[in-house]
Design a protein around this motif. Structure first.
Motif, PDB file in Angstrom:
ATOM      1  N   ALA A 100      42.790  67.494 -46.813  1.00 24.90           N
ATOM      2  CA  ALA A 100      41.460  68.060 -47.033  1.00 24.90           C
ATOM      3  C   ALA A 100      40.556  67.074 -47.763  1.00 24.90           C
ATOM      4  O   ALA A 100      39.366  66.932 -47.441  1.00 24.90           O
ATOM      5  CB  ALA A 100      41.570  69.366 -47.825  1.00 24.90           C
ATOM      6  N   LYS A 101      41.106  66.364 -48.765  1.00 26.79           N
ATOM      7  CA  LYS A 101      40.322  65.374 -49.488  1.00 26.79           C
ATOM      8  C   LYS A 101      39.899  64.228 -48.574  1.00 26.79           C
ATOM      9  O   LYS A 101      38.765  63.730 -48.672  1.00 26.79           O
ATOM     10  CB  LYS A 101      41.124  64.834 -50.664  1.00 26.79           C
ATOM     11  CG  LYS A 101      41.321  65.843 -51.797  1.00 26.79           C
ATOM     12  CD  LYS A 101      42.127  65.235 -52.911  1.00 26.79           C
ATOM     13  CE  LYS A 101      42.335  66.241 -54.042  1.00 26.79           C
ATOM     14  NZ  LYS A 101      43.155  65.662 -55.145  1.00 26.79           N
ATOM     15  N   GLU A 102      40.803  63.795 -47.687  1.00 27.53           N
ATOM     16  CA  GLU A 102      40.462  62.704 -46.773  1.00 27.53           C
ATOM     17  C   GLU A 102      39.340  63.123 -45.826  1.00 27.53           C
ATOM     18  O   GLU A 102      38.426  62.341 -45.542  1.00 27.53           O
ATOM     19  CB  GLU A 102      41.701  62.283 -45.975  1.00 27.53           C
ATOM     20  CG  GLU A 102      42.782  61.603 -46.795  1.00 27.53           C
ATOM     21  CD  GLU A 102      42.294  60.289 -47.385  1.00 27.53           C
ATOM     22  OE1 GLU A 102      41.400  59.655 -46.778  1.00 27.53           O
ATOM     23  OE2 GLU A 102      42.797  59.900 -48.453  1.00 27.53           O
ATOM     24  N   ARG A 103      39.416  64.362 -45.337  1.00 25.24           N
ATOM     25  CA  ARG A 103      38.349  64.835 -44.441  1.00 25.24           C
ATOM     26  C   ARG A 103      37.009  64.896 -45.163  1.00 25.24           C
ATOM     27  O   ARG A 103      35.967  64.550 -44.608  1.00 25.24           O
ATOM     28  CB  ARG A 103      38.722  66.202 -43.866  1.00 25.24           C
ATOM     29  CG  ARG A 103      39.849  66.174 -42.842  1.00 25.24           C
ATOM     30  CD  ARG A 103      39.920  67.482 -42.083  1.00 25.24           C
ATOM     31  NE  ARG A 103      40.270  68.593 -42.972  1.00 25.24           N
ATOM     32  CZ  ARG A 103      41.516  68.999 -43.192  1.00 25.24           C
ATOM     33  NH1 ARG A 103      42.530  68.378 -42.594  1.00 25.24           N
ATOM     34  NH2 ARG A 103      41.760  70.014 -43.999  1.00 25.24           N
ATOM     35  N   GLU A 104      37.037  65.336 -46.424  1.00 26.49           N
ATOM     36  CA  GLU A 104      35.806  65.403 -47.202  1.00 26.49           C
ATOM     37  C   GLU A 104      35.225  64.010 -47.421  1.00 26.49           C
ATOM     38  O   GLU A 104      34.008  63.795 -47.342  1.00 26.49           O
ATOM     39  CB  GLU A 104      36.068  66.087 -48.533  1.00 26.49           C
ATOM     40  CG  GLU A 104      34.837  66.218 -49.427  1.00 26.49           C
ATOM     41  CD  GLU A 104      33.764  67.097 -48.822  1.00 26.49           C
ATOM     42  OE1 GLU A 104      32.592  66.943 -49.203  1.00 26.49           O
ATOM     43  OE2 GLU A 104      34.107  67.941 -47.964  1.00 26.49           O
ATOM     44  N   LYS A 105      36.103  63.027 -47.700  1.00 28.54           N
ATOM     45  CA  LYS A 105      35.638  61.655 -47.873  1.00 28.54           C
ATOM     46  C   LYS A 105      34.997  61.125 -46.599  1.00 28.54           C
ATOM     47  O   LYS A 105      33.967  60.435 -46.645  1.00 28.54           O
ATOM     48  CB  LYS A 105      36.795  60.756 -48.292  1.00 28.54           C
ATOM     49  CG  LYS A 105      37.292  60.997 -49.710  1.00 28.54           C
ATOM     50  CD  LYS A 105      38.443  60.064 -50.024  1.00 28.54           C
ATOM     51  CE  LYS A 105      38.963  60.292 -51.440  1.00 28.54           C
ATOM     52  NZ  LYS A 105      40.116  59.406 -51.738  1.00 28.54           N
ATOM     53  N   SER A 147      30.202  59.494 -43.606  1.00 30.95           N
ATOM     54  CA  SER A 147      29.378  59.641 -42.401  1.00 30.95           C
ATOM     55  C   SER A 147      27.942  59.978 -42.772  1.00 30.95           C
ATOM     56  O   SER A 147      26.988  59.409 -42.226  1.00 30.95           O
ATOM     57  CB  SER A 147      29.972  60.736 -41.511  1.00 30.95           C
ATOM     58  OG  SER A 147      29.166  60.927 -40.380  1.00 30.95           O
ATOM     59  N   ARG A 148      27.755  60.911 -43.732  1.00 32.92           N
ATOM     60  CA  ARG A 148      26.403  61.255 -44.156  1.00 32.92           C
ATOM     61  C   ARG A 148      25.704  60.080 -44.807  1.00 32.92           C
ATOM     62  O   ARG A 148      24.506  59.851 -44.616  1.00 32.92           O
ATOM     63  CB  ARG A 148      26.453  62.446 -45.121  1.00 32.92           C
ATOM     64  CG  ARG A 148      26.815  63.762 -44.443  1.00 32.92           C
ATOM     65  CD  ARG A 148      26.471  64.945 -45.362  1.00 32.92           C
ATOM     66  NE  ARG A 148      27.274  64.922 -46.566  1.00 32.92           N
ATOM     67  CZ  ARG A 148      28.423  65.564 -46.705  1.00 32.92           C
ATOM     68  NH1 ARG A 148      28.906  66.284 -45.688  1.00 32.92           N
ATOM     69  NH2 ARG A 148      29.090  65.523 -47.844  1.00 32.92           N
ATOM     70  N   SER A 149      26.457  59.291 -45.597  1.00 31.59           N
ATOM     71  CA  SER A 149      25.870  58.128 -46.246  1.00 31.59           C
ATOM     72  C   SER A 149      25.419  57.095 -45.222  1.00 31.59           C
ATOM     73  O   SER A 149      24.346  56.498 -45.337  1.00 31.59           O
ATOM     74  CB  SER A 149      26.879  57.508 -47.222  1.00 31.59           C
ATOM     75  OG  SER A 149      26.369  56.336 -47.791  1.00 31.59           O
ATOM     76  N   THR A 150      26.220  56.911 -44.166  1.00 35.49           N
ATOM     77  CA  THR A 150      25.862  55.957 -43.104  1.00 35.49           C
ATOM     78  C   THR A 150      24.626  56.416 -42.370  1.00 35.49           C
ATOM     79  O   THR A 150      23.732  55.608 -42.053  1.00 35.49           O
ATOM     80  CB  THR A 150      27.038  55.803 -42.129  1.00 35.49           C
ATOM     81  OG1 THR A 150      28.194  55.374 -42.841  1.00 35.49           O
ATOM     82  CG2 THR A 150      26.702  54.778 -41.060  1.00 35.49           C
ATOM     83  N   ASP A 151      24.519  57.733 -42.096  1.00 40.92           N
ATOM     84  CA  ASP A 151      23.348  58.252 -41.399  1.00 40.92           C
ATOM     85  C   ASP A 151      22.088  58.047 -42.220  1.00 40.92           C
ATOM     86  O   ASP A 151      21.035  57.651 -41.687  1.00 40.92           O
ATOM     87  CB  ASP A 151      23.535  59.732 -41.089  1.00 40.92           C
ATOM     88  CG  ASP A 151      24.656  59.956 -40.084  1.00 40.92           C
ATOM     89  OD1 ASP A 151      24.997  58.977 -39.376  1.00 40.92           O
ATOM     90  OD2 ASP A 151      25.185  61.074 -40.009  1.00 40.92           O
TER      91      ASP A 151
END
Length: 329
Positions: free
Chosen positions: A311-316, A321-325
């Motif tokens: 779950a932590k890996e998915r959140e990371k 992804s949001r930071s890249t966008d």
């Protein structure tokens, strides 16, 4: 009475400092540990509430170590802000690099004699280690059985596991120690237990040391009653150290294995601060020798930790992804 059991594991890694006074401990256990006997009724594995053995205020620690812990700015200020079990576990992951009670070079006992000598443990103190500050912090949380099992089966850091086993050694009845440690005596995960490095041993070797020796670097563990100690020694001798060679399991004496390990150059685990991601090193398969219910509890705890990590890996990944966008925009 000193513990005269033969040295096990990395006995030669111990510093040359002499032992201190035995810390105050509770009454001796009333029943002898016997091979094949049912689990003791007072065992911490009989329910989630984990009873404490011995002194419930000092954790059976050496008085001088406890005094230094309570007066340490790290314990009084930084650890005071940690209120939950998971916060303390994260602190262990990032801050603990050995499991000695004192930091390297902080105790100057050379040349001292008499009442001020290091042999009596009443001389100059030193800088108490981060590991022992966090060990006592765990004690103040009054851990449950499930939380202790979470420590000793943790996969992120061997030092989290080491403090879990040390918590058991200090707070659980001597008659229960074999039940707690038996399933992990062949664990091959490495850690460096010495301040400053230079004493690499496996979890299994460390536990054999806990069961057969009284002194741990410059302090003492709570004493194990003689009848219980004799039974533990016999059980350890009846199961030689298992060592894997080229994919095949070979049986060798633990002293020979420890000597070969000491002859190699010391290895230190990678510092979490230098690594961009946590090391997910897992120990080798541990053969279950305890009760079936205990083994099932261990498996459930491992599965719970695996799901939390995923779950932590998915959140990371979502955050990256949001930071890249946002950067592209």
């Amino acid at each position: 009475m000193a513990n005269n059991s033969p040295a096990v594991g990395a006995g030669n890694c111990q510093g040359q400092q002499a032992a201190q006074h035995q810390p105050g401990a509770g009454p001796p256990a009333q029943q002898q540990l016997q091979s094949g006997a049912p689990k003791p009724a007072a065992s911490g594995k009989q329910g989630n509430v984990l009873p404490l053995w011995g002194n419930e205020k000092t954790m059976n620690l050496n008085p001088m170590i406890l005094t230094n812990i309570l007066s340490s700015p790290y314990f009084k200020v930084q650890l005071y802000e940690l209120k939950t079990y998971h916060e303390v576990v994260d602190e262990i992951y990032f801050k603990v690099t050995h499991v000695e009670p004192w930091e390297k070079g902080s105790r100057k006992t050379a040349g001292q004699t008499g009442m001020c000598g290091g042999v009596r443990g009443v001389g100059t103190g030193g800088i108490v280690s981060t590991a022992f500050c966090l060990l006592y912090k765990l004690f103040t949380l009054k851990l449950t059985r499930k939380q202790v099992m979470g420590l000793i089966t943790h996969t992120d850091s061997p030092y989290i596991r080491a403090l879990g086993f040390m918590y058991i050694r200090y707070t659980q009845p001597p008659t229960d120690l074999w039940d707690w440690f038996e399933s992990f005596l062949d664990d091959e995960e490495d850690l460096d237990v010495k301040a400053g490095g230079g004493c690499v041993m496996t979890i299994g070797e460390m536990l054999r040391f806990f069961l057969t020796k009284l002194e741990w670097f410059s302090t003492l563990f709570p004493r194990i009653p003689v009848p219980v100690q004799k039974t533990i020694d016999q059980q350890i001798k009846s199961r030689p150290r298992k060592i894997k060679k080229d994919g095949k399991e070979g049986m060798e004496e633990i002293d020979r294995h420890a000597e070969r390990r000491r002859s190699r150059s010391p290895r230190r685990s990678i510092s979490p601060r230098r690594s961009p991601r946590r090391s997910r090193s897992r120990s080798h398969h541990r053969e279950g020798h305890g009760s079936s219910s205990f083994d099932r509890e261990l498996e459930r705890e491992r599965e719970r930790q695996r799901l939390e990590r995923e779950a932590k890996e998915r959140e990371k990944e979502r955050r990256r992804s949001r930071s890249t966008d946002r950067t592209l925009e």
